[in-house]
Scaffold this motif. Structure first.
Motif, PDB file in Angstrom:
ATOM      1  N   ASN A 109     -53.854 -11.756  15.159  1.00 42.64           N
ATOM      2  CA  ASN A 109     -52.932 -12.622  14.902  1.00 42.64           C
ATOM      3  C   ASN A 109     -51.711 -12.932  16.057  1.00 42.64           C
ATOM      4  O   ASN A 109     -51.416 -11.728  16.571  1.00 42.64           O
ATOM      5  CB  ASN A 109     -51.939 -12.318  13.482  1.00 42.64           C
ATOM      6  CG  ASN A 109     -52.863 -12.128  12.400  1.00 42.64           C
ATOM      7  OD1 ASN A 109     -53.347 -13.161  11.942  1.00 42.64           O
ATOM      8  ND2 ASN A 109     -53.071 -10.780  12.028  1.00 42.64           N
ATOM      9  N   THR A 149     -49.827 -15.561  19.417  1.00 45.45           N
ATOM     10  CA  THR A 149     -49.762 -16.779  19.960  1.00 45.45           C
ATOM     11  C   THR A 149     -50.406 -16.763  21.476  1.00 45.45           C
ATOM     12  O   THR A 149     -50.562 -15.927  22.023  1.00 45.45           O
ATOM     13  CB  THR A 149     -48.117 -17.283  20.116  1.00 45.45           C
ATOM     14  OG1 THR A 149     -47.710 -16.234  21.010  1.00 45.45           O
ATOM     15  CG2 THR A 149     -47.357 -17.271  18.830  1.00 45.45           C
ATOM     16  N   VAL A 205     -51.751 -21.180  17.839  1.00 50.83           N
ATOM     17  CA  VAL A 205     -51.406 -20.109  16.949  1.00 50.83           C
ATOM     18  C   VAL A 205     -52.452 -19.386  16.405  1.00 50.83           C
ATOM     19  O   VAL A 205     -53.475 -20.295  16.022  1.00 50.83           O
ATOM     20  CB  VAL A 205     -50.472 -20.822  15.869  1.00 50.83           C
ATOM     21  CG1 VAL A 205     -50.359 -19.509  14.709  1.00 50.83           C
ATOM     22  CG2 VAL A 205     -49.180 -21.161  16.156  1.00 50.83           C
ATOM     23  N   GLN A 249     -54.737 -16.663  14.012  1.00 56.24           N
ATOM     24  CA  GLN A 249     -54.797 -15.949  12.586  1.00 56.24           C
ATOM     25  C   GLN A 249     -56.104 -15.297  12.476  1.00 56.24           C
ATOM     26  O   GLN A 249     -57.251 -15.617  12.663  1.00 56.24           O
ATOM     27  CB  GLN A 249     -54.637 -16.966  11.567  1.00 56.24           C
ATOM     28  CG  GLN A 249     -53.262 -17.760  11.823  1.00 56.24           C
ATOM     29  CD  GLN A 249     -53.206 -18.598  10.245  1.00 56.24           C
ATOM     30  OE1 GLN A 249     -52.908 -18.098   9.291  1.00 56.24           O
ATOM     31  NE2 GLN A 249     -53.432 -19.754  10.589  1.00 56.24           N
ATOM     32  N   ASN A 250     -56.236 -14.019  11.824  1.00 60.07           N
ATOM     33  CA  ASN A 250     -56.928 -13.284  11.370  1.00 60.07           C
ATOM     34  C   ASN A 250     -56.746 -13.239   9.887  1.00 60.07           C
ATOM     35  O   ASN A 250     -56.011 -12.465   9.396  1.00 60.07           O
ATOM     36  CB  ASN A 250     -57.006 -11.804  11.957  1.00 60.07           C
ATOM     37  CG  ASN A 250     -58.250 -10.757  11.256  1.00 60.07           C
ATOM     38  OD1 ASN A 250     -58.756 -11.172  10.599  1.00 60.07           O
ATOM     39  ND2 ASN A 250     -57.908  -9.434  11.837  1.00 60.07           N
ATOM     40  N   ILE A 251     -57.637 -13.970   9.092  1.00 58.53           N
ATOM     41  CA  ILE A 251     -57.485 -13.854   7.744  1.00 58.53           C
ATOM     42  C   ILE A 251     -58.817 -13.216   7.177  1.00 58.53           C
ATOM     43  O   ILE A 251     -60.017 -13.866   7.361  1.00 58.53           O
ATOM     44  CB  ILE A 251     -57.380 -15.466   7.250  1.00 58.53           C
ATOM     45  CG1 ILE A 251     -56.094 -15.883   7.712  1.00 58.53           C
ATOM     46  CG2 ILE A 251     -57.449 -15.378   5.497  1.00 58.53           C
ATOM     47  CD1 ILE A 251     -55.858 -17.216   7.321  1.00 58.53           C
ATOM     48  N   THR A 255     -59.463 -17.455  13.344  1.00 56.17           N
ATOM     49  CA  THR A 255     -58.974 -19.075  13.952  1.00 56.17           C
ATOM     50  C   THR A 255     -57.855 -19.128  14.555  1.00 56.17           C
ATOM     51  O   THR A 255     -57.004 -18.186  14.655  1.00 56.17           O
ATOM     52  CB  THR A 255     -59.073 -19.667  12.449  1.00 56.17           C
ATOM     53  OG1 THR A 255     -58.096 -19.346  11.800  1.00 56.17           O
ATOM     54  CG2 THR A 255     -60.324 -19.716  11.663  1.00 56.17           C
ATOM     55  N   SER A 256     -57.860 -20.259  15.356  1.00 58.33           N
ATOM     56  CA  SER A 256     -56.534 -20.833  16.106  1.00 58.33           C
ATOM     57  C   SER A 256     -56.497 -22.146  15.792  1.00 58.33           C
ATOM     58  O   SER A 256     -57.512 -23.116  15.884  1.00 58.33           O
ATOM     59  CB  SER A 256     -56.585 -20.142  17.467  1.00 58.33           C
ATOM     60  OG  SER A 256     -57.941 -20.943  18.220  1.00 58.33           O
TER      61      SER A 256
END
Length: 176
Positions: free
Chosen positions: A97, A99, A121, A123-125, A130-131
């Motif tokens: 997660n 920037t 930005v 993210q790790n979900i 994903t970015s």
């Protein structure tokens, strides 16, 4: 009476000219759109350096380069096929997660190029990385001199394996 007719015709002609000139400029700068996907098999990570930030577990400072190619179905931008895209960036990621700032270089079939600068930005979900990217076109060469516009992208990636695939949307115009 004749003077009133001349004044009316002159005023009408000037008003038409005032409307027509900006319209001609708008047509010359008509916005174009192109969207494309690049699969993981056509996206390679030639260089990356991940440095442990040292302040918490899984916090890295990352410098990366991604090369994307278009062996089939290359997008056409301003009448030319896109041959390759180079994405180079600097990221601050904690557990995936964070920037990044990225510069992209688009190389066309005739050697002309255009460039963009993006904010990213990441993210790790649940282990899926994903970015989301958003930025602006900063210029170009040859047929792309005077190019302006915006770039949006959504990327799935994995820093550990070098996996990367992306969906990119470009809205652009060429200033005359």
């Amino acid at each position: 009476m004749r003077r009133l007719t001349t004044l009316t015709l002159t005023t009408t002609a000037l008003l038409c000219l005032a409307v027509a000139l900006p319209a001609g400029n708008a047509v010359a700068q008509q916005k174009q759109q192109v969207s494309y996907k690049v699969s993981a098999e056509n996206s390679k990570v030639p260089q990356q350096l991940n440095i442990d930030a040292g302040d918490q577990p899984n916090h890295i400072m990352r410098v990366y380069e991604v090369r994307r190619t278009f062996p089939i179905g290359a997008p056409v931008i301003n009448g030319l096929k896109l041959v390759e895209e180079w994405d180079r960036g600097i990221a601050d990621l904690a557990d995936g997660n964070g920037t990044a700032t990225q510069i992209s270089v688009y190389v066309m079939e005739n050697g002309d190029k255009f460039f963009d600068r993006r904010a990213v930005v990441a993210q790790n979900i649940a282990g899926k990385f994903t970015s989301t990217h958003g930025g602006y076109i900063t210029g170009g060469t040859g047929k792309f001199a005077g190019m302006q516009g915006i770039v949006r992208a959504f990327t799935g990636y994995d820093v550990r394996t070098g996996f990367s695939e992306t969906q990119t949307d470009i809205e652009y115009w060429i200033a005359k």
